[in-house]
Write an enzyme that holds these catalytic residues in place. Structure first.
Site, short mmCIF file in Angstrom:
data_model
loop_
_atom_site.label_atom_id
_atom_site.label_comp_id
_atom_site.label_asym_id
_atom_site.label_seq_id
_atom_site.Cartn_x
_atom_site.Cartn_y
_atom_site.Cartn_z
N GLY A 192 -23.24 29.07 48.99
CA GLY A 192 -21.93 29.68 47.87
C GLY A 192 -20.93 28.81 48.72
O GLY A 192 -19.46 28.90 47.41
N GLU A 231 -30.58 27.35 50.50
CA GLU A 231 -30.93 29.02 49.55
C GLU A 231 -32.73 29.03 49.92
O GLU A 231 -32.97 30.18 49.81
CB GLU A 231 -30.80 28.96 47.95
CG GLU A 231 -28.75 29.80 48.22
CD GLU A 231 -28.09 28.57 47.64
OE1 GLU A 231 -28.89 27.25 48.21
OE2 GLU A 231 -26.86 28.36 47.38
N1 CO8 Z 1 -23.87 35.90 55.25
C1 CO8 Z 1 -23.62 36.55 56.40
N2 CO8 Z 1 -23.60 36.09 57.79
C2 CO8 Z 1 -23.55 34.93 57.95
C3 CO8 Z 1 -23.72 34.23 57.55
C4 CO8 Z 1 -24.16 34.42 55.36
N3 CO8 Z 1 -24.12 33.35 54.88
N4 CO8 Z 1 -24.12 32.96 57.59
C5 CO8 Z 1 -23.53 32.75 59.12
N5 CO8 Z 1 -23.33 34.03 59.52
C6 CO8 Z 1 -23.36 35.05 60.26
C7 CO8 Z 1 -24.41 35.21 61.36
O1 CO8 Z 1 -25.32 36.42 60.94
C8 CO8 Z 1 -23.76 35.21 62.76
O2 CO8 Z 1 -22.80 36.53 62.66
P1 CO8 Z 1 -23.70 37.91 64.27
O3 CO8 Z 1 -22.45 37.02 64.95
O4 CO8 Z 1 -23.15 39.31 63.99
O5 CO8 Z 1 -24.61 37.43 64.62
C9 CO8 Z 1 -22.15 34.46 62.65
O6 CO8 Z 1 -22.38 34.74 61.14
C10 CO8 Z 1 -22.28 33.62 63.69
O7 CO8 Z 1 -23.29 32.79 63.18
P2 CO8 Z 1 -24.20 31.72 63.97
O8 CO8 Z 1 -24.76 32.72 65.03
O9 CO8 Z 1 -25.49 32.16 63.12
O10 CO8 Z 1 -23.49 30.87 64.36
P3 CO8 Z 1 -24.49 29.10 64.48
O11 CO8 Z 1 -22.97 27.98 64.46
O12 CO8 Z 1 -25.29 28.99 65.36
O13 CO8 Z 1 -24.57 28.42 63.27
C11 CO8 Z 1 -24.77 28.34 60.74
C12 CO8 Z 1 -24.27 28.20 61.82
C13 CO8 Z 1 -25.67 27.28 60.96
C14 CO8 Z 1 -23.62 28.26 59.30
C15 CO8 Z 1 -25.43 28.97 60.05
O14 CO8 Z 1 -24.61 30.45 61.06
C16 CO8 Z 1 -26.38 29.47 59.42
O15 CO8 Z 1 -27.77 28.88 59.00
N6 CO8 Z 1 -26.04 30.65 57.89
C17 CO8 Z 1 -26.23 31.34 57.32
C18 CO8 Z 1 -26.61 29.51 55.43
C19 CO8 Z 1 -26.68 29.86 54.69
O16 CO8 Z 1 -28.58 29.96 54.75
N7 CO8 Z 1 -26.27 30.24 53.68
C20 CO8 Z 1 -26.92 30.64 52.21
C21 CO8 Z 1 -26.84 31.93 52.38
S1 CO8 Z 1 -27.46 32.10 50.39
C22 CO8 Z 1 -26.26 32.05 49.27
O17 CO8 Z 1 -24.98 31.41 49.44
C23 CO8 Z 1 -26.54 31.79 48.18
C24 CO8 Z 1 -25.38 32.23 46.75
C25 CO8 Z 1 -25.48 32.13 45.32
C26 CO8 Z 1 -25.73 34.14 45.71
C27 CO8 Z 1 -25.32 34.33 44.00
C28 CO8 Z 1 -25.92 36.24 44.37
C29 CO8 Z 1 -26.42 36.48 44.11
#
Ligand code: CO8
Length: 257
Positions: A110, A133
């Site tokens: 997103g 995704e």
């Molecule tokens: N949603 C919720 N929390 C998140 C997200 C997210 N997308 N991304 C990161 N966080 C949180 C982690 O859970 C973590 O929380 P906590 O400290 O409580 O454990 C905190 O942020 C820090 O993240 P990381 O520890 O993972 O940090 P890193 O530096 O190791 O990694 C990344 C950073 C690479 C960005 C990694 O966090 C990651 O891969 N995040 C998810 C990326 C992802 O898959 N994004 C796509 C999400 S789906 C989407 O966007 C669909 C859009 C359309 C939706 C339509 C509506 C239905």
């Protein structure tokens, strides 16, 4: 309501909006969409805002929709959450002023979709783009499937969507997803310079450009050319911006818009 997610700062016509939920990598939740809707509505009523810049706080621009908020949704709720975001991003795209994404870090899912709803993207050398995704068994839901292919072509879009490959700023520049790349420490200053450069141009001409280019993509070449001719004509005449701009050129002075 939690603390505000969007920090706003208006300076000389440029509204800087910083997405500030760094502990969750600025993931987009319902509160974000409510606040962004309010920002958009405010801009529509505020002639003082000439250009909007969106950036993120911390190491992410936006790491996607909030996965924790989405995980328990039913099909109906998932669709509603998708439409909520689509509507906000469409309103952002339809603002008549330029909207620039200053992409400071991760722009995933997103987050990448949000950058694509902006008029163009300026990236830090540290920025990373991706549509991950499919890793989650999902597809983009904020019209990313539609905007990505329009921006970079169908083959590159399907490649990025199907592989979920995360690309760096140099690759994003190469495929035309971003327009400029700067070192992280100068990203914001350089983006604000570009925003202020645009505020120095004819404001009505800038708005017409946005309308004609964006609307034109949904029209035939003949229809788009007609739209352009009408917009061109509207900039002429007494008291018009075009008259002032052309007269200033001939009189060797700076135009007063
Ligand atoms: N949603 C919720 N929390 C998140 C997200 C997210 N997308 N991304 C990161 N966080 C949180 C982690 O859970 C973590 O929380 P906590 O400290 O409580 O454990 C905190 O942020 C820090 O993240 P990381 O520890 O993972 O940090 P890193 O530096 O190791 O990694 C990344 C950073 C690479 C960005 C990694 O966090 C990651 O891969 N995040 C998810 C990326 C992802 O898959 N994004 C796509 C999400 S789906 C989407 O966007 C669909 C859009 C359309 C939706 C339509 C509506 C239905």
């Amino acid at each position: 309501m939690e603390n505000e997610i969007l920090k706003k700062h208006l300076s000389e016509g440029v509204l800087l909006v910083t997405i500030s939920r760094p502990k969750a990598m600025n993931a987009l939740n319902t509160q974000f969409f409510k606040e962004m809707d309010a920002v958009i509505a405010g801009i529509q009523d505020d002639p003082a805002v000439k250009v909007m810049v969106i950036t993120g706080e911390g190491k992410a621009f936006v790491a996607g929709a909030d996965i924790a908020e989405m995980v328990h949704k039913s099909p109906e709720e998932g669709e509603a959450f998708s439409r909520l975001g689509q509507n906000t991003f469409r309103s952002l795209e339809k603002l008549d002023i330029p909207v620039i994404a200053a992409v400071n870090g991760f722009a995933l899912g997103g987050g990448m979709e949000l950058t694509m709803a902006c008029d163009f993207r300026i990236a830090s050398e540290k920025a990373k783009f991706g549509q991950p995704e499919v890793n989650l068994g999902l597809i983009p839901g904020y019209a990313g499937t539609q905007r990505l292919s329009r921006l970079v072509g169908q083959g590159t879009a399907l490649y990025l969507l199907m592989t979920a490959e995360m690309i760096n700023a140099a690759e994003a520049l190469r495929i035309g997803l971003v327009q400029k790349v700067f070192p992280p420490e100068s990203l914001l200053d350089e983006t604000l310079k570009i925003a202020h450069l645009i505020t120095s141009k004819g404001p009505t001409a800038v708005k017409k450009l946005k309308h004609v280019v964006r609307q034109g993509l949904e029209l035939t070449l003949d229809e788009g050319s007609d739209l352009e001719a009408k917009a061109f004509g509207s900039l002429f005449g007494d008291d018009s911006e075009g008259k002032e701009g052309m007269t200033a050129f001939l009189e060797k002075r700076t135009p007063q818009w």
